[in-house]
Write an enzyme that holds these catalytic residues in place. Sequence first.
Site, PDB file in Angstrom:
ATOM      1  N   ARG A 151       0.807  -1.215   0.000  1.00 21.06           N
ATOM      2  CA  ARG A 151       0.000   0.000   0.000  1.00 21.06           C
ATOM      3  C   ARG A 151       0.845   1.273   0.000  1.00 21.06           C
ATOM      4  O   ARG A 151       0.514   2.260  -0.652  1.00 21.06           O
ATOM      5  CB  ARG A 151      -0.957   0.018   1.191  1.00 21.06           C
ATOM      6  CG  ARG A 151      -2.022  -1.079   1.159  1.00 21.06           C
ATOM      7  CD  ARG A 151      -2.994  -0.942   2.315  1.00 21.06           C
ATOM      8  NE  ARG A 151      -3.820   0.243   2.181  1.00 21.06           N
ATOM      9  CZ  ARG A 151      -3.698   1.326   2.937  1.00 21.06           C
ATOM     10  NH1 ARG A 151      -2.787   1.355   3.901  1.00 21.06           N
ATOM     11  NH2 ARG A 151      -4.486   2.365   2.754  1.00 21.06           N
ATOM     12  N   CYS A 202      14.216  -4.897  -4.238  1.00 19.95           N
ATOM     13  CA  CYS A 202      14.989  -4.172  -5.254  1.00 19.95           C
ATOM     14  C   CYS A 202      14.174  -3.074  -5.926  1.00 19.95           C
ATOM     15  O   CYS A 202      14.002  -3.061  -7.148  1.00 19.95           O
ATOM     16  CB  CYS A 202      15.517  -5.158  -6.301  1.00 19.95           C
ATOM     17  SG  CYS A 202      16.644  -6.374  -5.628  1.00 19.95           S
TER      18      CYS A 202
END
Length: 451
Positions: A350, A381
Amino acid sequence: MSLPPSNTSLQADGRTTMELGAVLPKTAEVRDDHLFIGGVDMVELAREQGTALYVFDEADLRDRMSRYITAFRAAYPESDVLYASKAFLNKAVLQIVGEEGLCLDVSGGGELAIAQAAGFPTNRVFVHGNNKTEQELAEALDAGVGRIVLDSRIELERVNRLAGERGIVQDVFMRITPGVEADTHEYIRTGCEDSKFGFTMREDFAFNCVEDVLAAPNVRLVGMHCHIGSQIFALHSFDEAVAVMIEFLARIKERYGLEILELDMGGGLGIAYRAEDEPSTIEEFATCTAQAVVKYCEQYGVKKPHIYVEPGRSLVANAGVTLYTVGILKTLPGIRKYVAIDGGMSDNIRTALYHAEYEAVIANKAGQPRTEIVTLCGKHCESGDAVVLDGSIQHPDLGDIACVFGTGAYCSTMSSNYNGQPRPAIVFVKDGEARVVTRRETYADLLARDL
């Protein structure tokens, strides 16, 4: 994807854990500087079960479900509450939903399959979705679901044909897009005119489609549905939506001589993610909805329908927290202080999606004031991988247990295996006992589908 610029002028709020108010689970408390929920030490639980870890306060879950039913039936006796399973779903929570007397809203075949595995009564299940496949519709019909909420004319044809093949008449709702602009993030508005959901009211399209539904021999039109969005604080939006829907029922009565006796107003009540948030209460939501239905039924001269609401977030978000272990500390002078945790966007997307805000504490320093501004960043990443952006927290050290509040909704259900991250376990706590209700994924699980 990257983080927004830091605000180096921010000041830590200095609050301790118990000063976070409505953000906290019902049974949260601090003992000897440790955070306890459901009578269970979150620090010890994290060390026993590993992190990242989703934890739910079972007493809080049950209390909110009970309050919803009590509030709505006190304000409007002919009402039912559906749990929106998209917010958080596993067999354990559905068993509680069933025990507390709620009905269930599912979107898609997977959610229905979990409901069936949990033994949830399928006649109390409502099936949603803007693109239900033929397989999913067939599964719903074969399961004997209570209502299928039609989202388009194409879907009407599918349900009518599949029901006819089975020799049944299926009760259906029509999902109407009421054109109400709820005051919430654009990604979670669902009732405005530009929406993928439901029958639009533009150029009277939805009204004209009523005739198509009534003409279909294998479906029975018993109700109407709308949903204007999620995380809504302004209750006047619900009043506006009720007005639109009741007028729509009155037009159906006038044109087709049919009284629609069921009305589903969806969910969307907001919750406190930050200590400053002041959402309306469940009781205020119930009163507003009930008064609007009574008022507009009298105004438009229609029978008062049986009403439904579909809360998800406001039932489970504040009951859930996520625990992490602090692994890396990195300070960029004049820019930001990063506290890296062993989770991130794989267990809570979120913040990366729309910069959601959360409160966090160090669970093993929970009685101390939050004296530092940090970003709790994840291990993935992506530069935008963070759970808390520039938030107040106690002074962090390596190995501390960070607890992020308000993660019970749309975290587990939207989790992923990004970077090969196994999804967290889910633990329910109550009366000093902790039980694992969904085990942690393993590397073997990650490989299980590869051939």
